[in-house]
Design an enzyme around this catalytic site. Structure first.
Site, short mmCIF file in Angstrom:
data_model
loop_
_atom_site.label_atom_id
_atom_site.label_comp_id
_atom_site.label_asym_id
_atom_site.label_seq_id
_atom_site.Cartn_x
_atom_site.Cartn_y
_atom_site.Cartn_z
CE LYS A 71 -4.14 -1.94 2.28
NZ LYS A 71 -5.01 -1.91 3.41
CG ASN A 92 -7.65 0.92 -0.42
OD1 ASN A 92 -7.96 2.05 -0.91
ND2 ASN A 92 -8.66 0.18 0.29
N GLY A 252 -13.53 -6.28 12.19
CA GLY A 252 -13.02 -5.84 10.81
C GLY A 252 -13.53 -6.08 9.41
P1 NDP Z 1 1.52 -3.71 7.68
O1 NDP Z 1 2.29 -4.86 7.35
O2 NDP Z 1 1.39 -2.38 6.79
O3 NDP Z 1 1.56 -3.46 9.27
C1 NDP Z 1 1.45 -4.42 10.39
C2 NDP Z 1 1.42 -3.46 11.44
O4 NDP Z 1 1.31 -4.78 12.60
C3 NDP Z 1 2.74 -2.81 12.05
O5 NDP Z 1 2.52 -1.66 12.81
C4 NDP Z 1 3.39 -4.17 12.71
O6 NDP Z 1 4.51 -3.70 13.66
C5 NDP Z 1 2.74 -4.69 13.61
N1 NDP Z 1 2.56 -6.29 13.63
C6 NDP Z 1 2.75 -7.13 12.67
N2 NDP Z 1 2.63 -8.35 13.52
C7 NDP Z 1 2.81 -8.27 14.73
C8 NDP Z 1 2.70 -8.92 15.74
N3 NDP Z 1 2.74 -10.32 15.87
N4 NDP Z 1 2.67 -8.34 17.19
C9 NDP Z 1 2.47 -7.22 17.33
N5 NDP Z 1 2.54 -6.35 16.30
C10 NDP Z 1 2.52 -6.77 15.05
O7 NDP Z 1 -0.20 -4.37 7.78
P2 NDP Z 1 -1.53 -3.58 7.53
O8 NDP Z 1 -1.48 -2.19 8.24
O9 NDP Z 1 -1.95 -3.24 5.93
O10 NDP Z 1 -2.45 -4.47 8.06
C11 NDP Z 1 -2.86 -4.63 9.50
C12 NDP Z 1 -4.01 -5.51 9.73
O11 NDP Z 1 -5.12 -4.91 9.44
C13 NDP Z 1 -3.84 -6.73 9.04
O12 NDP Z 1 -4.46 -8.02 9.96
C14 NDP Z 1 -4.92 -6.58 8.05
O13 NDP Z 1 -5.50 -7.78 7.46
C15 NDP Z 1 -5.96 -5.72 8.51
N6 NDP Z 1 -6.58 -4.96 7.55
C16 NDP Z 1 -7.97 -4.95 7.60
C17 NDP Z 1 -8.74 -4.08 6.87
C18 NDP Z 1 -10.15 -4.44 6.65
O14 NDP Z 1 -10.75 -3.72 5.81
N7 NDP Z 1 -10.91 -4.90 7.78
C19 NDP Z 1 -8.11 -3.49 5.81
C20 NDP Z 1 -6.50 -3.42 5.90
C21 NDP Z 1 -5.81 -3.96 6.78
P3 NDP Z 1 6.02 -3.11 13.26
O15 NDP Z 1 5.90 -1.77 12.80
O16 NDP Z 1 6.68 -3.39 14.56
O17 NDP Z 1 6.28 -4.33 12.18
#
Ligand code: NDP
Length: 283
Positions: A71, A92, A252
């Site tokens: 994204k 997106n 979500g």
């Molecule tokens: P990104 O990969 O851009 O960001 C992921 C974030 O989660 C980062 O802040 C990362 O931390 C953190 N993270 C990842 N794994 C872990 C873990 N095991 N424990 C703690 N923190 C963690 O992903 P997105 O922001 O695009 O997506 C995040 C979530 O939102 C996903 O589950 C996705 O499916 C969901 N989503 C849902 C949508 C909906 O329409 N309902 C739309 C978009 C996303 P760090 O920076 O330290 O790596």
């Protein structure tokens, strides 16, 4: 599905995309709308994103959705950006406007519509705490800042990404108060002072909240708690913990449906069938 030489294509660029519910949701919508459009999964390695995005023009896609982890990188590959993509600094949804690729972001609007369906937020009186600082957190916090929330606390595993999000918000919304914490710092006070608490990490889908908020046992019935991750229609462990404490909860699925509906409006100019889309992802 009857695919012919006239069928128009849209799809989702991501890595991975095999678990995405979007193809099922979109194809159900196009079928119900009587449109000859097919939505396909497009798995793309990060190194190939540029070729894949330019390929949308070459093969005359109507457009595409963009998901993890592309994204943010997609922003630099667009010919033009809509205001929603500029504010969130993430794309997106891509619209192929006669060979001009326009980047949009419908995640924030999808989140807000879902939130307003679950509760009646008084934005000016609602401080926010968001766990996570990735692409989705950018869109969600930008949308909430636009609605006028006074403060956003960002709690993230890594400090660098939390700071990037803080800088983005401070730049776009100079009067917004922002504060950052990492998981190993104390954020209980911020948790208690926040009205809307959002999990924007994938943690909690599989019941694994390891390390995430040690403060989850501090949920109260005054909190509105959102987990934007979705795993079919299962409640995440984050939401289950909040519900047990009497908080108002929101999963979500609503955001998924409404961000998809907004993309359909951009591609077709038509109103999508929300109930059919909901049925497609929840069944
Ligand atoms: P990104 O990969 O851009 O960001 C992921 C974030 O989660 C980062 O802040 C990362 O931390 C953190 N993270 C990842 N794994 C872990 C873990 N095991 N424990 C703690 N923190 C963690 O992903 P997105 O922001 O695009 O997506 C995040 C979530 O939102 C996903 O589950 C996705 O499916 C969901 N989503 C849902 C949508 C909906 O329409 N309902 C739309 C978009 C996303 P760090 O920076 O330290 O790596």
């Amino acid at each position: 599905m009857d695919i012919s030489g006239d069928t128009k294509l849209v799809g989702i660029l991501g890595d991975p995309v095999s678990h995405s519910l979007s193809p099922r949701m979109h194809n159900a919508a196009y079928d119900a709308m009587g449109l000859d459009i097919c939505y396909v999964p497009l798995p793309v390695d990060p190194d190939d994103l540029k070729a894949a995005v330019y390929g949308l023009k070459a093969v005359h896609f109507l457009g595409a959705n963009v998901t993890i982890p592309h994204k943010v990188a997609a922003v630099g590959l667009m010919d033009r950006l809509a205001e929603t993509a500029v504010t969130a600094a993430a794309v997106n949804t891509v619209v192929n406007d006669d060979g001009v690729l326009v980047g949009h972001n419908t995640d924030g609007a999808g989140f807000i519509q879902s939130l307003e369906e679950a509760t009646s937020p008084d934005y000016a009186a609602s401080s926010v705490l968001i766990i996570g600082a990735g692409g989705a957190a950018r869109s969600v916090t930008a949308a909430l800042a636009e609605k006028g929330v006074p403060q956003i606390a960002i709690v993230n595993r890594s400090r660098d990404r939390a700071r990037e999000l803080q800088e983005m918000l401070s730049h776009g919304f100079p009067s917004l108060l922002t504060v950052i914490r990492t998981f190993d710092e104390d954020f209980e006070e911020l948790f208690a002072a926040s009205k809307i608490i959002i999990n924007a990490t994938p943690a909690g889908i599989s019941g694994n909240l390891k390390g995430v908020p040690a403060a989850v046992d501090k949920f109260t019935e005054d909190h509105v708690v959102c987990d934007i991750a979705y795993a079919n229609s299962q409640e995440t462990s984050f939401l289950a913990a909040a519900r047990e404490k009497g908080a108002t909860t929101m999963g979500g699925m609503g955001m998924l449906i409404y961000q998809g509906a907004a993309a359909i409006r951009l591609w077709t100019g038509m109103e999508p069938p929300i109930n059919i889309m909901r049925h497609a992802v929840e069944s």
